[in-house]
Design a protein around this motif. Structure first.
Motif, PDB file in Angstrom:
ATOM      1  N   LYS A   1      39.936  29.224  45.009  1.00 28.27           N
ATOM      2  CA  LYS A   1      39.978  30.552  44.915  1.00 28.27           C
ATOM      3  C   LYS A   1      41.920  31.425  44.327  1.00 28.27           C
ATOM      4  CE  LYS A   1      36.231  32.834  47.617  1.00 28.27           C
ATOM      5  NZ  LYS A   1      35.554  31.455  47.997  1.00 28.27           N
ATOM      6  N   MET A   2      41.967  32.045  43.944  1.00 26.12           N
ATOM      7  CA  MET A   2      43.328  32.723  43.826  1.00 26.12           C
ATOM      8  C   MET A   2      42.761  33.933  43.924  1.00 26.12           C
ATOM      9  SD  MET A   2      43.742  30.514  40.103  1.00 26.12           S
ATOM     10  CE  MET A   2      42.654  29.356  39.369  1.00 26.12           C
ATOM     11  N   ILE A   3      45.039  34.190  44.282  1.00 28.90           N
ATOM     12  CA  ILE A   3      44.575  35.760  45.163  1.00 28.90           C
ATOM     13  C   ILE A   3      45.743  36.328  43.902  1.00 28.90           C
ATOM     14  CG2 ILE A   3      47.028  36.818  47.002  1.00 28.90           C
ATOM     15  CD1 ILE A   3      45.387  35.034  48.929  1.00 28.90           C
ATOM     16  N   VAL A   4      45.698  38.109  43.590  1.00 30.51           N
ATOM     17  CA  VAL A   4      46.577  38.688  42.949  1.00 30.51           C
ATOM     18  C   VAL A   4      47.060  39.537  44.169  1.00 30.51           C
ATOM     19  CG1 VAL A   4      47.569  40.012  41.393  1.00 30.51           C
ATOM     20  CG2 VAL A   4      45.793  38.351  41.095  1.00 30.51           C
TER      21      VAL A   4
ATOM     22  N   MET B   1      35.043  38.881  42.833  1.00 31.11           N
ATOM     23  CA  MET B   1      36.120  39.415  43.201  1.00 31.11           C
ATOM     24  C   MET B   1      35.772  40.236  44.492  1.00 31.11           C
ATOM     25  SD  MET B   1      38.922  42.361  43.303  1.00 31.11           S
ATOM     26  CE  MET B   1      38.694  43.150  41.885  1.00 31.11           C
ATOM     27  N   TRP B   2      37.271  40.173  45.112  1.00 30.85           N
ATOM     28  CA  TRP B   2      37.308  40.720  46.995  1.00 30.85           C
ATOM     29  C   TRP B   2      38.477  40.665  47.153  1.00 30.85           C
ATOM     30  CZ3 TRP B   2      38.362  38.631  51.314  1.00 30.85           C
ATOM     31  CH2 TRP B   2      38.375  38.519  52.270  1.00 30.85           C
ATOM     32  N   SER B   3      38.455  42.566  47.561  1.00 31.63           N
ATOM     33  CA  SER B   3      39.716  42.830  48.218  1.00 31.63           C
ATOM     34  C   SER B   3      39.841  43.162  49.847  1.00 31.63           C
ATOM     35  CB  SER B   3      40.379  44.254  46.804  1.00 31.63           C
ATOM     36  OG  SER B   3      41.680  44.633  47.602  1.00 31.63           O
ATOM     37  N   PRO B   4      40.174  42.945  51.002  1.00 34.16           N
ATOM     38  CA  PRO B   4      39.820  42.908  51.499  1.00 34.16           C
ATOM     39  C   PRO B   4      40.717  44.442  52.077  1.00 34.16           C
ATOM     40  CG  PRO B   4      41.274  40.861  51.621  1.00 34.16           C
ATOM     41  CD  PRO B   4      41.011  41.224  50.486  1.00 34.16           C
ATOM     42  N   LYS B   5      39.927  44.967  53.267  1.00 37.21           N
ATOM     43  CA  LYS B   5      40.948  46.127  53.740  1.00 37.21           C
ATOM     44  C   LYS B   5      41.912  45.207  54.732  1.00 37.21           C
ATOM     45  CE  LYS B   5      40.083  49.634  57.159  1.00 37.21           C
ATOM     46  NZ  LYS B   5      39.161  50.785  58.036  1.00 37.21           N
ATOM     47  N   LEU B   6      42.388  46.417  54.204  1.00 41.26           N
ATOM     48  CA  LEU B   6      44.337  45.484  54.983  1.00 41.26           C
ATOM     49  C   LEU B   6      44.764  46.668  55.687  1.00 41.26           C
ATOM     50  CD1 LEU B   6      46.159  44.900  52.118  1.00 41.26           C
ATOM     51  CD2 LEU B   6      45.396  43.890  53.332  1.00 41.26           C
TER      52      LEU B   6
ATOM     53  N   ILE C   1      45.998  43.113  47.942  1.00 36.57           N
ATOM     54  CA  ILE C   1      45.210  41.734  47.421  1.00 36.57           C
ATOM     55  C   ILE C   1      43.897  41.832  47.236  1.00 36.57           C
ATOM     56  CG2 ILE C   1      44.838  40.263  49.151  1.00 36.57           C
ATOM     57  CD1 ILE C   1      47.077  40.274  49.622  1.00 36.57           C
ATOM     58  N   LYS C   2      43.952  40.699  45.604  1.00 41.79           N
ATOM     59  CA  LYS C   2      42.532  40.487  45.170  1.00 41.79           C
ATOM     60  C   LYS C   2      42.459  38.932  45.446  1.00 41.79           C
ATOM     61  CE  LYS C   2      42.004  44.581  42.331  1.00 41.79           C
ATOM     62  NZ  LYS C   2      43.106  45.432  40.874  1.00 41.79           N
TER      63      LYS C   2
ATOM     64  N   GLY D   1      36.535  50.235  54.135  1.00 40.12           N
ATOM     65  CA  GLY D   1      36.624  49.172  54.013  1.00 40.12           C
ATOM     66  C   GLY D   1      36.696  48.159  53.142  1.00 40.12           C
ATOM     67  N   ASP D   2      36.061  46.775  52.722  1.00 40.17           N
ATOM     68  CA  ASP D   2      36.704  46.237  51.584  1.00 40.17           C
ATOM     69  C   ASP D   2      36.271  46.500  50.421  1.00 40.17           C
ATOM     70  OD1 ASP D   2      37.558  44.533  53.840  1.00 40.17           O
ATOM     71  OD2 ASP D   2      35.958  43.139  53.688  1.00 40.17           O
ATOM     72  N   MET D   3      36.629  46.603  49.348  1.00 38.36           N
ATOM     73  CA  MET D   3      36.156  46.509  47.692  1.00 38.36           C
ATOM     74  C   MET D   3      35.456  45.440  47.818  1.00 38.36           C
ATOM     75  SD  MET D   3      36.764  46.047  44.390  1.00 38.36           S
ATOM     76  CE  MET D   3      39.151  46.123  43.978  1.00 38.36           C
ATOM     77  N   TRP D   4      34.765  45.288  46.167  1.00 37.33           N
ATOM     78  CA  TRP D   4      33.578  44.124  45.886  1.00 37.33           C
ATOM     79  C   TRP D   4      33.639  44.455  44.262  1.00 37.33           C
ATOM     80  CZ3 TRP D   4      27.700  43.774  45.988  1.00 37.33           C
ATOM     81  CH2 TRP D   4      28.182  42.392  45.516  1.00 37.33           C
TER      82      TRP D   4
END
Lengths: 345, 345, 345, 345
Positions: free
Chosen positions: A239-242, A280-285, A252-253, C278-281
């Motif tokens: 996986k890769m992070i932006v 693609m997934w952007s977690p809650k921070l 964070i994606k 929450g998260d975004m996907w």
């Protein structure tokens, strides 16, 4: 140890007020004294915090037996002297980044803190943000697979510094984040850069960091860019992070993208490398202010006698990288190897 | 010279069809023959253009006395041989970038073309876009003031090449754009990079280019990025450009930003450097397809006996940079100087 | 039914070539004849597809017993007449959106197709994109919870139409997407709009659609906007979607955001509504060209005797909405109710 | 009038601290008393501003003969009563938006202020931003040509209000900006909306505003959106503006785009409307904090006896629009006409 922890803050310019505010909000912690050479800043501090003592003489902080710990937010060139005096006076120390102007100084501080069993912590603030902690967690749990590269850009039309070059001013952030999230340490650096104003330090720099593995890192810093960019790419084979610090919420994606290499294949050459793209997934921070978490961590380390995440050794690793990069930059990219640092026990 | 110009196109893979389409649309120009080793591609060409002759043997193109010019869109390793044979057969040549795999080959082609008074042109396509032409115009008219830096990023999850590294595949675009818009030539290069797949060429690279002036250039290319970036920053002391090729319409933005240095000042050190910010402006760009302008330019040069913008010398300058960068990359950033190229008269 | 399906295409302007190309690529399907009133367009078609017959007289298509199905890509005002003639000649019909200029015409076509057991399909292309299919799937599997709103913006500096207003030209896309993804049908519409050019149809319009539930929909269309926007928000009480058709890859983003209502609470009024983030996907989407999937679906429906996803009834629902919205717009937002459509059995 | 202007601030919740801070920074102005019903907030105020008197009883402010002016930052429902009492006590008044909950109340306040020759100003903060002032300037100098439309979107996952609907909470910003920048006043409104929580006010709304000219305005507000949008499009026949308040620096972009209508033409119908696209330009904006400019303007009006830009009449115009929109929304878009407001002399 007393129940109440008393703090002295040295330096009330740009960052000092944030330190005072955050320490003041921790139950059981009291900012007792603020010192600064500029009396106008002390007047501001006094009007904001009538109960805190102010002084232009930081010796009053070192001499005060009621003060347990000192937070230092002064120009880099003064860090070593102030931190050493604080440690010698038996105070725990939280010092602004970069910790010192040389690795020798850094080793000296680590040694002093160790001998006196005091906490020595460096204010690598980004390490305490929700975004950076999430990246650490993702990498530590091996979600990215093998890490292939770490690439960071930190540019803007920024305040030219006169005493340090752009590496010591901006790249220090990227290096401290990288030091925290990656499980590897660089072994050599090649850096290039330029100063556009005669007699001033370099205002643009590019650093390549080499590792004892299939990993490369690069940092681009610039005080003279028309747009502000704060973007890091971390590429793994899974996986890769932006990480874009300017995004208001989705900093964070995580991209489920990568390549697949079929080493056993007897098929034609061109078929060996495949591409994989997924969600693609952007977690809650976590949105707690970084400096608030960091101040609390400093207090916890004092109370528990533990070593902080961003301890003196972390501070020293960064200073060594800054030194090596500056050295390479003077020689137009010539490789500078980083020896393992040995600190006297 | 005949009124009608007949073209032979060698290579009908990714780029060849675009060459055929664009040359076909120019009045007075006719694509006479297409050659490719892959007969399936020739079938496609035939069905699309029933009137054009197709062949798996490019010798038929060289041998055809009615063909005036040859466009070559084949793998890099074949460029030199095919271009040389075309020139020796008396044909004008348009060859894909990079022109050759070595500067020696490049010099040989330039020499051959010069001796026979034939047009030798390299397909540096971006040079013919409205965006790049506008940047050239802005810089040439001194709108940016002194040029301080040229910084370009070209990354995406791209097709891994097996015969050339990412510098020869992607940085060639940035180098050819830079060569066109800047009035200076680099004198040395420091490059770093890595290959993540055993036995394959480097898939990430960073190039720093030094000049005999207050200017630095840097190019970042990567085949393994989760997001696509095509962004160039050009900083001058008067104005700065952001060129984002992925923007659908506002590809070029000019920022009236910069610094002012007050050298006469006797005021304190910190006051010498000031910041200036003003309006941003995004000019309307010519939207003609780049390859269409380029094909027309090739034909015009043939008719007028003139040298193209992206002539053999331009192609050679780029190949020399690619060679030097690859050499520096092998030595982890060690500086490689670029001597002035001398082509036999 | 024969194994080979023969298609006639009427209209070779903007969309016709796409129909011909996509039908031509389906194994077992052959485009036999293309008709257009403009003979220049037919010349283009002929050169591109030497094996297809061309004619300025569409009657040749209707009269050809070998043609099974007709695809109609002509101006809206001609849809009814051409589709009716095709059905009466026993051909299956795929007709551009909007299906007809009135619901009476739409009902007439549905009736004709039903009586003759022919497939009548409307070319609501967006329904066949990966993005819209993913939204349908997410909503059908109740991932969003109760749907609260559907909000769409489709604006740009676009081609002014002279025969239909901006609702019939642009909102038709949003209405057909909404009709497909939402499990509810609107019961009333309030629309406003304006024409800025004397004598021309409205070039800006705003539609609000009411439902027999806790749901509202709104569509904003504009031919005169300085920037292009294609963005839909779908809000549920569990999750929310942002669909941005201009994003190159992440067209669909699902936000785990919403509100929680504590109805049982006896706590103070202000405490009843909570926010949840929450998260975004962003899911990977199918990238097959929509028209390719759609053409294949048309052929499958013909072969299996099934009703297409975007059948005559779907076409009629959209036409009824367009009619009602236009009517409301003339009365500056006055509510127009949509009665249930009854089609003769 | 005394040289020193003394201010009383009523309400120290979200906005009150900003008022206190900004008034405190104006030379010659002193915040003398803060009142709030919540004594915890007063403790915070006291610790921040030891020299300011605090009270839970706002009557102390009205009764203090040394107080010249009162700033009111309390819930909307209390605005009228507090502002009236302040005026009756002879104080100048700055009141939060919306000014009152009804136009009758608004007229009463205007009348009272007029009779007593007191300044009545409404805190339409956006009017004092650099972005909105620039738009006003561009429109006033006729740079856009004829204004065709004003379209604004203001959505986010926001705090649900219990006492007012989303129009009174969010659209009030857009209406006050529009009222300031456009030289025309709306004559009728059609609004739609919905409440998703039983018993609560509407949380989504759409307003269309009609004018006695070739102009239409539309406002979309939503408390339940997954993303934050603050974007306004203003279309003229010469130029068009995109105002994006979330852009960190380029909030205003001016597009040299439009249509040309050739009315004299005898050419075919389709040729009459042409498109024009040109450069885009983003002017540097004044970055002074809006509330700082506004507070200064309030003080200047008091000193000079002049009427503020956002005076009681401006406040009343907005309240009338809010009333009319809410009324139309209850009737699902039915047009509500705005009569000219007559205020007793």
């Amino acid at each position: 140890m007393r129940d109440l922890i008393n703090i002295g803050v040295i330096g009330y310019g740009y960052w000092g007020p944030n330190l005072v505010r955050n320490f003041s909000e921790i139950p059981g912690v009291k900012v007792r004294t603020i010192s600064d050479l500029n009396s106008k800043l002390l007047t501001k501090a006094q009007s904001r915090y009538p109960a805190i003592k102010v002084t232009t003489n930081c010796q009053e902080i070192f001499a005060d037996p009621n003060i347990d710990a000192v937070a230092i937010a002064t120009p880099v060139s003064t860090h070593f002297d102030l931190a050493l005096r604080a440690l010698q006076a038996g105070k725990h120390v939280l010092v602004e980044k970069p910790m010192t102007t040389s690795s020798e100084q850094g080793m000296r501080l680590i040694e002093e803190a160790k001998r006196r069993t005091l906490v020595l912590m460096v204010d690598h603030t980004f390490v305490y943000t929700g975004a950076v902690r999430k990246m650490k967690e993702l990498i530590a749990s091996n979600r990215l697979g093998d890490i292939y590269y770490y690439d960071s850009v930190r540019v803007n039309l920024g305040l030219f510094q006169h005493d340090v070059n752009v590496i010591w001013d901006l790249a220090v952030h990227d290096l401290s984040i990288m030091d925290y999230v990656l499980p590897y340490e660089p072994v050599a650096v090649s850096a290039t850069g330029i100063n556009h104003i005669f007699g001033e330090p370099e205002n643009i720099a590019y650093l390549t960091l080499f590792f004892n593995s299939n990993l490369i890192a690069h940092i681009h810093v610039n005080w003279l860019a028309p747009v502000k960019v704060r973007r890091t790419l971390i590429g793994g084979n899974q996986k890769m992070i932006v990480y874009d610090d300017l995004e208001p919420s989705e900093k964070i994606k995580i991209y489920d993208k990568g390549i697949t290499v079929n080493g056993n294949s007897e098929s034609v050459y061109q078929m060996l490398i495949g591409y994989r793209t997924g969600d693609m997934w952007s977690p809650k921070l976590e949105t707690t202010e970084a400096l608030s978490s960091e101040a609390l961590h400093f207090i916890d380390c004092i109370k528990q006698g533990e070593s902080p995440i961003t301890d003196g050794e972390a501070g020293l690793r960064i200073v060594r990288l800054l030194e090596a990069a500056t050295q390479s930059m003077k020689k137009q990219g010539q490789l500078v190897e980083l020896d393992l640092v040995e600190v006297a026990a």
